[in-house]
Design a protein around this motif. Structure first.
Motif, mmCIF file in Angstrom:
data_model
loop_
_atom_site.group_PDB
_atom_site.id
_atom_site.type_symbol
_atom_site.label_atom_id
_atom_site.label_comp_id
_atom_site.label_asym_id
_atom_site.label_seq_id
_atom_site.Cartn_x
_atom_site.Cartn_y
_atom_site.Cartn_z
ATOM 1 N N ILE A 88 0.780 -1.001 0.055
ATOM 2 C CA ILE A 88 -0.153 -0.017 0.163
ATOM 3 C C ILE A 88 0.952 1.291 0.135
ATOM 4 O O ILE A 88 1.854 1.289 0.687
ATOM 5 C CB ILE A 88 -1.034 0.011 1.376
ATOM 6 N N LEU A 89 0.569 2.165 -0.958
ATOM 7 C CA LEU A 89 1.477 3.315 -0.979
ATOM 8 C C LEU A 89 0.518 4.406 -1.668
ATOM 9 O O LEU A 89 -0.416 4.228 -2.321
ATOM 10 C CB LEU A 89 2.611 3.112 -1.587
ATOM 11 N N GLU A 90 1.034 5.656 -1.132
ATOM 12 C CA GLU A 90 0.628 6.743 -1.490
ATOM 13 C C GLU A 90 1.328 7.394 -2.845
ATOM 14 O O GLU A 90 2.533 7.589 -2.646
ATOM 15 C CB GLU A 90 0.463 8.087 -0.607
ATOM 16 N N PRO A 91 0.743 7.513 -3.965
ATOM 17 C CA PRO A 91 1.762 7.805 -5.161
ATOM 18 C C PRO A 91 2.318 8.978 -4.925
ATOM 19 O O PRO A 91 3.336 9.509 -5.465
ATOM 20 C CB PRO A 91 0.775 8.208 -6.251
ATOM 21 N N VAL A 92 1.586 10.360 -4.056
ATOM 22 C CA VAL A 92 2.358 11.487 -3.933
ATOM 23 C C VAL A 92 1.888 11.403 -2.178
ATOM 24 O O VAL A 92 0.783 11.377 -1.707
ATOM 25 C CB VAL A 92 1.604 12.626 -4.378
ATOM 26 N N LEU A 93 3.028 11.224 -1.218
ATOM 27 C CA LEU A 93 2.844 11.404 0.311
ATOM 28 C C LEU A 93 2.178 12.633 0.324
ATOM 29 O O LEU A 93 2.446 13.789 -0.022
ATOM 30 C CB LEU A 93 4.283 11.507 0.894
ATOM 31 N N GLY A 94 1.128 12.380 1.326
ATOM 32 C CA GLY A 94 0.331 13.419 1.821
ATOM 33 C C GLY A 94 0.706 14.234 3.014
ATOM 34 O O GLY A 94 1.830 15.254 2.842
ATOM 35 N N GLU A 95 0.533 13.733 4.143
ATOM 36 C CA GLU A 95 0.891 14.271 5.528
ATOM 37 C C GLU A 95 2.568 14.114 5.451
ATOM 38 O O GLU A 95 3.180 14.711 6.238
ATOM 39 C CB GLU A 95 0.378 13.362 6.845
ATOM 40 N N GLY A 96 2.969 13.220 4.650
ATOM 41 C CA GLY A 96 4.352 13.244 4.644
ATOM 42 C C GLY A 96 5.337 14.005 4.135
ATOM 43 O O GLY A 96 6.718 13.963 4.184
ATOM 44 N N GLY A 97 4.540 14.989 3.347
ATOM 45 C CA GLY A 97 5.322 16.072 2.765
ATOM 46 C C GLY A 97 5.364 16.105 1.217
ATOM 47 O O GLY A 97 6.113 16.861 0.666
ATOM 48 N N PHE A 98 4.336 15.764 0.522
ATOM 49 C CA PHE A 98 4.016 16.053 -0.686
ATOM 50 C C PHE A 98 5.177 15.554 -1.634
ATOM 51 O O PHE A 98 5.871 16.195 -2.541
ATOM 52 C CB PHE A 98 4.004 17.505 -1.114
ATOM 53 N N ILE A 99 5.692 14.243 -1.440
ATOM 54 C CA ILE A 99 6.770 13.534 -2.299
ATOM 55 C C ILE A 99 6.294 12.467 -3.067
ATOM 56 O O ILE A 99 5.589 11.565 -2.821
ATOM 57 C CB ILE A 99 7.910 12.938 -1.103
ATOM 58 N N PRO A 100 6.399 12.980 -4.408
ATOM 59 C CA PRO A 100 5.660 12.016 -5.482
ATOM 60 C C PRO A 100 6.832 10.782 -5.710
ATOM 61 O O PRO A 100 7.974 11.060 -5.503
ATOM 62 C CB PRO A 100 6.144 12.712 -6.690
ATOM 63 N N VAL A 101 6.136 9.517 -5.809
ATOM 64 C CA VAL A 101 6.857 8.401 -6.059
ATOM 65 C C VAL A 101 7.534 8.632 -7.438
ATOM 66 O O VAL A 101 6.851 9.143 -8.449
ATOM 67 C CB VAL A 101 6.162 7.122 -5.936
#
Ligand SMILES: Cc1ncc(COP(=O)(O)O)c(C=O)c1O
Length: 456
Positions: A229-242
């Protein structure tokens, strides 16, 4: 200043009084990024209880992507509320649930038959995606990532990375959750920012991918893994795109090993990255996609959409809940989707333009203000990472929270993010006008300028 109108100090006297009362009456746990109480909102503007008019660059944490109170959404809610507010899909079914599921099955990337399950919040959708994945694969392990945020219920919290204050004091967490390093190119977990393949988000982040393979193959066993499971662009993690190549390698790895790829698009979905879903930037399709936030236009609704055979794995009665897919929330979500579909997706084109304006400003600021360590994101989902020193990259959390305070005191609502609390993320309503956007950006730049000068 045309769009911002400040009448009192912010917070004003009414907000202060309400916050005092809140402290007496409401549990301490729910946090506030501003001390402001709001009375009404429209488009990209909000009016507080003291009569101040502010620009909203937070969108209720990335929810009102189609703007505050758009007439189509308000009317759909009104109409449905007059017909049926709640009958429970488990007792008396209604067309909106089926119609919305059909829409999502068509919208979510993936050239295969799909089905949808609706629920109430992002965390609840995460829980259900994991239940569905385990039920289908008959495997238990789930791989998640460093810096991830998936919500506050027990499974979602177990998959979340940041301890304070999301997990602190709430252990024990769910078993069979394993965490891989996230390809955070600016501060990469596996190569400390020294990735040999760094190339503006298009590299595979080889050391990170090797660390992921090592975790799966040597510590868990691919045959035991139900899902990644992953966020394609981290949200709370700081808007980091994979990075794109990393995502494609991950997709291939999952397919080769019978592992389901779950994309958490709760924050990155519904136009936030300039496409309906961030997955579309990667030319891949997930097996399951999780959506919430932008889907409901402000109403609490979430969805899991994915391969029909996977979605059908839990038996009848295996997933559900009293309020899941509430009819008013379904009507609101259908109105949101129709806004996105209007004028051949004009709102998505506007979102791309909004992203270009923000990125151009951010890139320019980076050449002026050394406090900015990194500018990143995808489309209009953009952020600034602040550091005390560009060489050591020491995070500057204090500067970031002072900047956010400067912004709301001067009429722009923003929120911070990042494991180190040193990221300012921009979550504007995507229908924001160029004038509103420019006015809000001016306030942010003034804040950076003022606080940078105060530091020296
Ligand atoms: C990527 C992501 N996943 C899950 C969640 C949890 O959603 P909710 O707050 O609706 O439970 C969030 C919320 O911020 C999120 O950004």
């Amino acid at each position: 200043m045309k769009h911002i109108q400040i009448k009192t100090a912010i917070p004003g006297p009414k907000s202060i009084a309400l916050m005092d009362e809140r402290k007496k009456q409401v549990a301490r746990g729910p946090f506030h990024t501003t001390p402001i109480f709001i009375e009404r909102a429209n488009g990209a503007k909000v009016w507080d209880v003291d009569g101040n008019q502010l620009l909203d660059f937070a969108s209720g944490i990335g929810v009102v992507n189609t703007g505050h109170t758009p007439p189509e959404v308000v009317e759909a809610i009104r109409k449905q509320a007059g017909l049926n507010i709640h009958s429970s899909i488990n007792v008396l079914a209604y067309e909106g649930y089926v119609e919305l599921s059909k829409k999502l099955n068509a919208l979510v990337p993936g050239d295969y038959p799909k089905k949808t399950f609706l629920c109430n919040s992002g965390a609840e959708a995460v829980e259900n995606a994991i239940k569905i994945a385990r039920s289908f694969t008959k495997r238990q392990a789930v791989i998640c990532f460093d810096h991830a945020y998936h919500g506050r219920t027990y499974m979602a919290m177990s998959l979340t990375s940041k301890v304070k204050f999301y997990k602190h004091g709430f252990a024990p967490f769910n078993p069979e959750v394993y965490r891989a390093p996230f390809p955070y190119e600016y501060r990469c977990g596996s190569c400390n920012g020294q990735c040999p393949n760094q190339s503006n988000g298009n590299s595979k982040c080889e050391p990170c991918f090797k660390a992921f393979e090592h975790l799966v193959n040597s510590q868990v066993g691919a045959e035991n893994v139900a899902a990644v499971i992953l966020e394609p662009v981290l949200g709370e993690g700081g808007f980091i795109p994979v990075p794109k190549e990393y995502m494609q390698a991950l997709r291939k790895f999952c397919t080769d090993n019978g592992i389901l790829l779950i994309l958490d698009e709760i924050q990155s979905g519904f136009g936030r990255t300039g496409k309906m879903f961030a997955a579309e930037h990667y030319d891949i399709a997930p097996d399951l996609m999780i959506m919430a936030k932008g889907l409901g236009g402000g109403m609490p609704i979430a969805a899991v959409t994915g391969r029909a055979e996977v979605m059908d794995a839990p038996p009848e009665g295996g997933i559900g809940g009293t309020y899941c897919g509430n009819p008013v929330a379904c009507a609101s979500a259908l109105a949101v989707i129709s806004i996105f579909e209007k004028d051949k997706s004009a709102l998505l084109r506007q979102a791309v333009d909004v992203g270009i304006i923000i990125r151009n400003s951010f890139e320019k600021w980076k050449t002026i203000y050394p406090i900015i360590g990194d500018v990143r994101g995808l489309g209009p989902m953009l952020a600034l990472e602040f550091v005390k020193d560009r060489i050591t990259k020491e995070p500057d959390k204090e500067f970031t929270s002072q900047l956010s305070k400067f912004c709301y005191e001067n009429g722009v609502v923003t929120i911070t993010a990042g494991t180190f609390g040193n990221v300012l993320r921009i979550l504007v309503p995507l229908m924001i006008s160029t004038e509103e956007l420019q006015e809000g950006l001016e306030v942010i730049e003034k804040g950076i300028q003022f606080l940078s000068a105060a530091k020296v």
